[in-house]
Design an enzyme around this catalytic site. Structure first.
Site, PDB file in Angstrom:
ATOM      1  CG  ASP A  34      -4.961  -9.072  -1.708  1.00  0.00           C
ATOM      2  OD1 ASP A  34      -5.302  -9.746  -0.722  1.00  0.00           O
ATOM      3  OD2 ASP A  34      -4.830  -7.841  -1.661  1.00  0.00           O
ATOM      4  CE1 TYR A 150       1.905  -1.900   8.589  1.00  0.00           C
ATOM      5  CE2 TYR A 150       2.208   0.096   9.890  1.00  0.00           C
ATOM      6  CZ  TYR A 150       1.840  -0.519   8.697  1.00  0.00           C
ATOM      7  OH  TYR A 150       1.412   0.248   7.636  1.00  0.00           O
TER       8      TYR A 150
HETATM    9  P1  NAD Z   1      -5.431  -3.091   3.472  1.00  0.00           P
HETATM   10  O1  NAD Z   1      -5.436  -4.011   4.631  1.00  0.00           O
HETATM   11  O2  NAD Z   1      -6.723  -2.565   2.984  1.00  0.00           O
HETATM   12  O3  NAD Z   1      -4.692  -3.751   2.235  1.00  0.00           O
HETATM   13  C1  NAD Z   1      -3.633  -4.645   2.374  1.00  0.00           C
HETATM   14  C2  NAD Z   1      -3.824  -5.752   1.348  1.00  0.00           C
HETATM   15  O4  NAD Z   1      -2.707  -6.676   1.432  1.00  0.00           O
HETATM   16  C3  NAD Z   1      -5.087  -6.589   1.597  1.00  0.00           C
HETATM   17  O5  NAD Z   1      -5.810  -6.741   0.411  1.00  0.00           O
HETATM   18  C4  NAD Z   1      -4.556  -7.922   2.107  1.00  0.00           C
HETATM   19  O6  NAD Z   1      -5.401  -9.002   1.836  1.00  0.00           O
HETATM   20  C5  NAD Z   1      -3.224  -8.000   1.379  1.00  0.00           C
HETATM   21  N1  NAD Z   1      -2.254  -8.892   2.029  1.00  0.00           N
HETATM   22  C6  NAD Z   1      -1.860  -8.866   3.325  1.00  0.00           C
HETATM   23  N2  NAD Z   1      -0.960  -9.844   3.539  1.00  0.00           N
HETATM   24  C7  NAD Z   1      -0.776 -10.490   2.341  1.00  0.00           C
HETATM   25  C8  NAD Z   1       0.024 -11.571   1.916  1.00  0.00           C
HETATM   26  N3  NAD Z   1       0.850 -12.209   2.759  1.00  0.00           N
HETATM   27  N4  NAD Z   1      -0.050 -11.956   0.629  1.00  0.00           N
HETATM   28  C9  NAD Z   1      -0.871 -11.322  -0.254  1.00  0.00           C
HETATM   29  N5  NAD Z   1      -1.652 -10.277   0.102  1.00  0.00           N
HETATM   30  C10 NAD Z   1      -1.608  -9.880   1.381  1.00  0.00           C
HETATM   31  O7  NAD Z   1      -4.448  -1.890   3.857  1.00  0.00           O
HETATM   32  P2  NAD Z   1      -4.155  -0.509   3.112  1.00  0.00           P
HETATM   33  O8  NAD Z   1      -4.561   0.584   4.008  1.00  0.00           O
HETATM   34  O9  NAD Z   1      -4.674  -0.555   1.735  1.00  0.00           O
HETATM   35  O10 NAD Z   1      -2.557  -0.543   3.079  1.00  0.00           O
HETATM   36  C11 NAD Z   1      -1.845  -0.929   1.933  1.00  0.00           C
HETATM   37  C12 NAD Z   1      -0.364  -0.720   2.156  1.00  0.00           C
HETATM   38  O11 NAD Z   1      -0.093   0.653   2.451  1.00  0.00           O
HETATM   39  C13 NAD Z   1       0.202  -1.536   3.325  1.00  0.00           C
HETATM   40  O12 NAD Z   1       1.486  -2.016   2.974  1.00  0.00           O
HETATM   41  C14 NAD Z   1       0.322  -0.517   4.431  1.00  0.00           C
HETATM   42  O13 NAD Z   1       1.345  -0.855   5.325  1.00  0.00           O
HETATM   43  C15 NAD Z   1       0.628   0.749   3.667  1.00  0.00           C
HETATM   44  N6  NAD Z   1       0.216   1.949   4.419  1.00  0.00           N
HETATM   45  C16 NAD Z   1      -1.104   2.271   4.518  1.00  0.00           C
HETATM   46  C17 NAD Z   1      -1.466   3.415   5.249  1.00  0.00           C
HETATM   47  C18 NAD Z   1      -2.895   3.867   5.374  1.00  0.00           C
HETATM   48  O14 NAD Z   1      -3.150   4.872   6.040  1.00  0.00           O
HETATM   49  N7  NAD Z   1      -3.876   3.221   4.772  1.00  0.00           N
HETATM   50  C19 NAD Z   1      -0.476   4.177   5.887  1.00  0.00           C
HETATM   51  C20 NAD Z   1       0.846   3.766   5.782  1.00  0.00           C
HETATM   52  C21 NAD Z   1       1.183   2.664   5.029  1.00  0.00           C
END
Ligand code: NAD
Ligand code: UDP
Length: 318
Positions: A34, A150
């Site tokens: 991360d 996105y």
């Molecule tokens: P979040 O923002 O809490 O977590 C995303 C993590 O990815 C963060 O820790 C961030 O620092 C890390 N990150 C981002 N870009 C990066 C990079 N280039 N290199 C390394 N790390 C990187 O979001 P979340 O809600 O935990 O979502 C996690 C995943 O689930 C994402 O891929 C998101 O698209 C997917 N998702 C989440 C939801 C939801 O409702 N929470 C819904 C659909 C999809």
């Protein structure tokens, strides 16, 4: 997912950190990769402080080549900004992590002969014209609108994942995750549940965008994590919806949070963001049939746990 060495990209984020916890509880070793773009050290501090050898952090941007020493059995690729506020603030990073980051995570899985799971999203359906959304629907996305960074990044990442599966025989899986919530969500990430809870417990106005008649279907984090692990363990390579089918309007959500927190806050309507999907509800027949998975936690129970976590972090007593 037992006694394996598992890489979780985005492991310091909301979903990723809960996934790391559960993988470790099941007896796996976890390597979290991360760069803290939207994640938080506090989400994984307990794992680092444990001083145990079963959790390791690599502070790295996965849009650059990913190097992990030693064997790897599975790669969960979650790294990506996820809240609309975050991907509107980081549009290019979002496109890069969905494309280059996914390519690198797939390359890591191929090199290590590991299983792979992509965290995709209900946003691939865009502003949907069928309801509920099943996996055969191709979606209705505005590629050049603000949310396109996105939606299109995730659509590309799905295409790339299927190409690695078909071309290299990679044991790949695609989870189309619908709105998920729970403890550890960033207080100010701008998503509806963190916004409404933090506003309610501070007795501030609850900001409902538009008339609030748009719908979403909210899944509690523990249910989602269970579905992600089941999907990784399966032999299903086509996308699978993971979400809670109980749909509600955003206005009803706001009223539910007002009731559960006992706040004096009133609803304040604000403009609806561009391309905000009007309806969203997962059809989870495929997950039920092939993974024997369905959500177990009610909205009320999940919201109470989330409210409790927000109160603790904001130091606000009930
Ligand atoms: P979040 O923002 O809490 O977590 C995303 C993590 O990815 C963060 O820790 C961030 O620092 C890390 N990150 C981002 N870009 C990066 C990079 N280039 N290199 C390394 N790390 C990187 O979001 P979340 O809600 O935990 O979502 C996690 C995943 O689930 C994402 O891929 C998101 O698209 C997917 N998702 C989440 C939801 C939801 O409702 N929470 C819904 C659909 C999809
Ligand atoms: N929303 C809202 N007020 C807020 C934040 C979000 O009314 O303070 C609405 C938003 O317009 C959308 C829904 O709540 O219709 C869910 O938004 P969120 O950002 O949680 O997730 P999305 O499903 O849009 O990715």
């Amino acid at each position: 997912m037992e006694n394996s060495r598992v890489v979780v990209t985005g492991g310091a984020g909301f979903i990723g950190s809960h996934l790391c916890d559960q993988l470790i509880a099941l007896g796996n070793d976890v390597v979290c990769v991360d760069n803290f773009l939207t994640g938080n050290h506090s989400n994984i501090a307990h794992l680092l402080e444990n001083g145990t050898s079963n959790f390791m952090l690599i502070d790295h941007n996965v849009s650059e080549h990913i190097h992990v020493e030693g064997s790897v059995d599975a790669v969960f690729h979650l790294a990506s900004p996820a809240s609309p506020n975050d991907y509107l603030k980081f549009p290019i990073q979002t496109l890069k992590v969905g494309s280059l980051g996914t390519h690198n995570a797939l390359g890591l899985a191929k090199e290590k002969k590991a299983r792979f799971l992509l965290a995709s999203t209900s946003e691939v359906y865009g502003d949907p014209q069928i309801h509920p959304q099943h996996e055969e629907y191709w979606g209705h996305v505005n590629p050049i609108g603000p949310r396109g960074v996105y939606d299109e990044a995730k659509r590309f990442s799905e295409a790339m994942t299927m190409a690695y599966h078909r071309t290299h025989g990679l044991n790949a899986h695609i989870a189309r995750i619908f709105n998920t919530y729970g403890p550890r969500m960033r207080i100010a990430d701008g998503r509806a549940i963190p916004a409404f809870i933090s506003q309610a417990i501070r007795n501030k106005p609850i900001t409902v965008f538009g008339d609030g008649k748009q719908t979403r279907s909210f899944c509690f984090i523990t249910d989602l994590v269970d579905g992600l692990i089941k999907l990784m363990d399966s032999e299903i390579h086509e996308p699978v919806n993971l979400g809670n089918p109980s749909e509600m309007t955003i206005l009803d959500l706001a009223e539910k949070i007002i009731a559960l927190t006992g706040t004096d806050s009133k609803i304040q309507h604000e403009p609806l963001p561009v391309d905000d999907p009007k309806i969203r509800q997962p059809d989870i027949a495929k997950a039920k049939k092939h993974l024997a998975w369905k959500p177990a936690i009610s909205l009320e129970k999940g919201l109470l746990a989330t409210i409790d976590d927000f109160r603790k972090r904001l130091n606000i007593n009930p």
